[in-house]
Design an enzyme around this catalytic site. Structure first.
Site, PDB file in Angstrom:
ATOM      1  N   GLY A   1       0.814  -1.210   0.000  1.00  0.00           N
ATOM      2  CA  GLY A   1       0.000   0.000   0.000  1.00  0.00           C
ATOM      3  C   GLY A   1       0.847   1.259   0.000  1.00  0.00           C
TER       4      GLY A   1
ATOM      5  CG  HIS B   1      12.042  38.395   3.101  1.00  0.00           C
ATOM      6  ND1 HIS B   1      12.034  37.400   2.158  1.00  0.00           N
ATOM      7  CD2 HIS B   1      13.321  38.874   3.150  1.00  0.00           C
ATOM      8  CE1 HIS B   1      13.244  37.289   1.634  1.00  0.00           C
ATOM      9  NE2 HIS B   1      14.042  38.165   2.216  1.00  0.00           N
TER      10      HIS B   1
HETATM   11  P1  AMP Z   1      -4.902   4.059   1.891  1.00  0.00           P
HETATM   12  O1  AMP Z   1      -6.316   3.525   1.819  1.00  0.00           O
HETATM   13  O2  AMP Z   1      -4.756   5.468   1.395  1.00  0.00           O
HETATM   14  O3  AMP Z   1      -4.256   3.820   3.217  1.00  0.00           O
HETATM   15  O4  AMP Z   1      -4.068   3.206   0.853  1.00  0.00           O
HETATM   16  C1  AMP Z   1      -3.997   1.809   0.857  1.00  0.00           C
HETATM   17  C2  AMP Z   1      -3.458   1.362  -0.495  1.00  0.00           C
HETATM   18  O5  AMP Z   1      -3.231  -0.051  -0.483  1.00  0.00           O
HETATM   19  C3  AMP Z   1      -4.417   1.629  -1.652  1.00  0.00           C
HETATM   20  O6  AMP Z   1      -3.802   2.507  -2.554  1.00  0.00           O
HETATM   21  C4  AMP Z   1      -4.655   0.246  -2.272  1.00  0.00           C
HETATM   22  O7  AMP Z   1      -4.692   0.306  -3.682  1.00  0.00           O
HETATM   23  C5  AMP Z   1      -3.459  -0.556  -1.792  1.00  0.00           C
HETATM   24  N1  AMP Z   1      -3.714  -2.020  -1.769  1.00  0.00           N
HETATM   25  C6  AMP Z   1      -4.787  -2.671  -1.253  1.00  0.00           C
HETATM   26  N2  AMP Z   1      -4.672  -4.029  -1.386  1.00  0.00           N
HETATM   27  C7  AMP Z   1      -3.477  -4.257  -2.025  1.00  0.00           C
HETATM   28  C8  AMP Z   1      -2.764  -5.436  -2.479  1.00  0.00           C
HETATM   29  N3  AMP Z   1      -3.245  -6.696  -2.291  1.00  0.00           N
HETATM   30  N4  AMP Z   1      -1.564  -5.271  -3.099  1.00  0.00           N
HETATM   31  C9  AMP Z   1      -1.057  -4.032  -3.278  1.00  0.00           C
HETATM   32  N5  AMP Z   1      -1.677  -2.897  -2.881  1.00  0.00           N
HETATM   33  C10 AMP Z   1      -2.869  -2.976  -2.266  1.00  0.00           C
END
Ligand code: AMP
Ligand code: FAD
Length: 479
Positions: free
Chosen positions: A189, A452
């Site tokens: 993620g 500044h």
């Molecule tokens: P956030 O919700 O902003 O914390 O981001 C979590 C991220 O994890 C998101 O961008 C998802 O696309 C990513 N994500 C969720 N599941 C997976 C996975 N199995 N593999 C790679 N990335 C993932």
């Protein structure tokens, strides 16, 4: 016999504790129930943010940034610090001290304002009754409230391909407590939490691979800012692999084998630790009796209207457990709004001006619309941009990466969005929030005097740049 309160709040995170304090300030007899305990089993207030979120992550981000400064950048400015090394247990212990000071501070604020802190679990029953089960093993009590505010927060999302283990495959909480710097670290993620925690351990020496399913980096940020940020973070050593879907993670011989797919097929990497940072979900387990009258929306959040009212009369919900960005300050504002509405005032939360910050270095912060959103909406707009490389203060501080971008309506000149990649972006964006709250035009911001030399002058110059009047850069020719 049941105990009577004007207000019972469930959850003492930034949404719940702010609501409870404001209710008490407004003269209401208020109790706040929270079930969190620290590693030693002591009841703690402050929720995720103070205990396992905003504050401990920033303590480690600041410490690790100072380490990088000392190790890599002091020499540039004429300081020879000798050999610099990291003492991880001390860094973690100091982070814990910061947390302890602040969570203790909430206890003090509760006492000072007359909020009754109840340590244990709360469950909403019908007719604004709350069942409270204390941590100390005492009998369940039924509290009768005139108003109930639900603020149970959120918990990390877990994904089947990467089940958590005790200490090798961990969520964000585990990643705040490593006892040594892993040689190789995987992060699933590339969201806010993944980038912040990946940065901490990368700065402290880990080789970090970030696996992100989406093809686009930080899709919620302004495209230009996201593109520049990715370049800078990659330059710092974060190996960000977009378009990679993690399909499995398993511990073998004391290390973690991670499998993922991308457009070229299946791959495997081996890491010493894996952080699962794939988002958070609303936490509603055992919160509601079947006849509480409160409903969930289709994504599992407590359903509320714009005033944070649930479907049950005089029952409100605030913070991460309801729609909107999962941010501490958004929850706090909702908590305060609800308290004041209960007292008969009429404030509103302005969801158009919620600031977003990613505490990497440089920081990434923004408020309002991105350029790509405006384009998609067919709006016409003007842009002013100012690079920190042209800021005297940034040069003096040896911290010149990034830029400020101000977007204003082409006709009215009203500021529609401000996007900052740079040192202290989190502080600079606050000025943009104030400007937008007062419906400022880019010209208004340009007419205001800024001290500044300050980093904030970059915002001033970017605002001037909207009309092509920036002083400390050559303006782009306007059509
Ligand atoms: P956030 O919700 O902003 O914390 O981001 C979590 C991220 O994890 C998101 O961008 C998802 O696309 C990513 N994500 C969720 N599941 C997976 C996975 N199995 N593999 C790679 N990335 C993932
Ligand atoms: P929480 O803080 O989650 O608090 C809810 C509390 O309610 C918890 O203590 C929980 O135990 C308790 N509770 C739940 N159910 C019950 C029940 N039935 N009975 C009794 N108690 C109950 N946000 C930012 O704005 N800035 C940041 O820099 C930032 N950094 C973060 C870094 C990390 C690593 C993480 C994980 C999060 C971060 N966040 C940040 C998000 C922020 O922590 C949350 O948005 C915020 O804590 C939400 O506040 P809340 O009051 O809604 O819920």
């Amino acid at each position: 016999m049941s105990e009577n309160y004007d207000v019972v709040v469930i959850g003492a995170g930034p949404a719940g504790y702010a609501a409870a304090i404001r209710c008490a300030q407004l003269g209401m007899n208020t109790a706040c129930i929270d079930k969190s305990v620290d590693n030693d089993g002591n009841a703690v207030l402050g929720g995720t943010c103070l205990n396992w979120g905003c504050i401990p992550s920033k303590a480690l981000l600041d410490a690790s940034h100072k380490y990088v400064e000392a190790q890599q950048h002091f020499a540039d400015i004429g300081i020879n610090a000798g050999e610099v090394s990291v003492d991880v247990p001390k860094m973690i212990a100091r982070k814990e001290e910061v947390v302890k000071g602040l969570t203790g501070g909430i206890s003090g604020l509760f006492k000072g304002n007359g909020v009754t802190a109840l340590h244990g679990t709360g469950k909403l029953l019908a007719n604004r009754q709350v069942a409270f089960k204390p941590h100390d093993g005492g009998d369940e009590q039924i509290l009768q409230a005139e108003h109930v505010i639900l603020a149970p927060g959120s918990v990390p999302v877990e994904i089947p391909p990467a089940p958590l283990t005790d200490d090798l495959i961990v969520d964000s909480t585990g990643a705040l407590n490593f006892d040594a710097v892993p040689e190789k670290l995987g992060v699933i993620g590339a969201g806010v939490i993944g980038l912040e925690l990946g940065s901490v351990w990368n700065r402290l020496g880990a080789e970090v691979v970030v696996l992100e399913a989406l093809e686009e980096f930080l899709p919620m940020a302004d495209e230009r800012i996201a593109r520049d940020a990715k370049k800078l973070l990659t330059g710092q050593g974060l190996d960000i692999r977009l378009g990679t879907l993690v399909t499995g993670a398993e511990v073998k011989d004391g290390v973690v084998q991670v499998t993922y797919q991308d457009k070229d097929g299946d791959h495997e990497i081996t890491v010493d630790k894996l952080i699962v940072a794939v988002g958070r979900r609303p936490y509603t387990e055992n919160l509601l009796a079947s006849d509480s009258g409160v409903n969930l929306d289709e994504r599992g959040f407590l359903y509320v209207n714009d005033l944070c009212q649930t479907d049950a009369p005089n029952v409100y919900a605030v913070g991460d457990v309801v729609r909107g960005p999962m941010l501490a300050h958004k929850g706090t504002e909702e908590g305060v709004m609800v308290a004041e509405r209960i007292a008969g005032f009429k404030p509103l939360v302005n969801y158009e001006t919620v600031p977003n910050v990613i505490y990497t270095h440089p920081e990434i912060a923004w408020v309002g619309k991105t350029e790509q959103q405006l384009k998609a909406d067919g709006e016409s707009y003007n842009i002013g941009q100012f690079p920190f490389a042209a800021s005297g203060r940034a040069l003096a501080a040896n911290d010149t990466q990034g830029m400020v971008k101000v977007i204003a309506d082409a006709e009215s000149d009203r500021i529609l969005g401000v996007h900052v990649l740079g040192p202290q972006a989190s502080e600079i964006v606050a000025q943009a929030v104030i400007s937008m709250e007062f419906d400022a035009s880019a010209e208004d911001l340009g007419l205001i005097m800024f001290a500044h030399p300050t980093l904030s002058e970059a915002l001033h110059e970017a605002a001037l740049g909207v009309a092509g009047h920036a002083i400390h850069m050559v303006n782009r020719k306007r059509k």
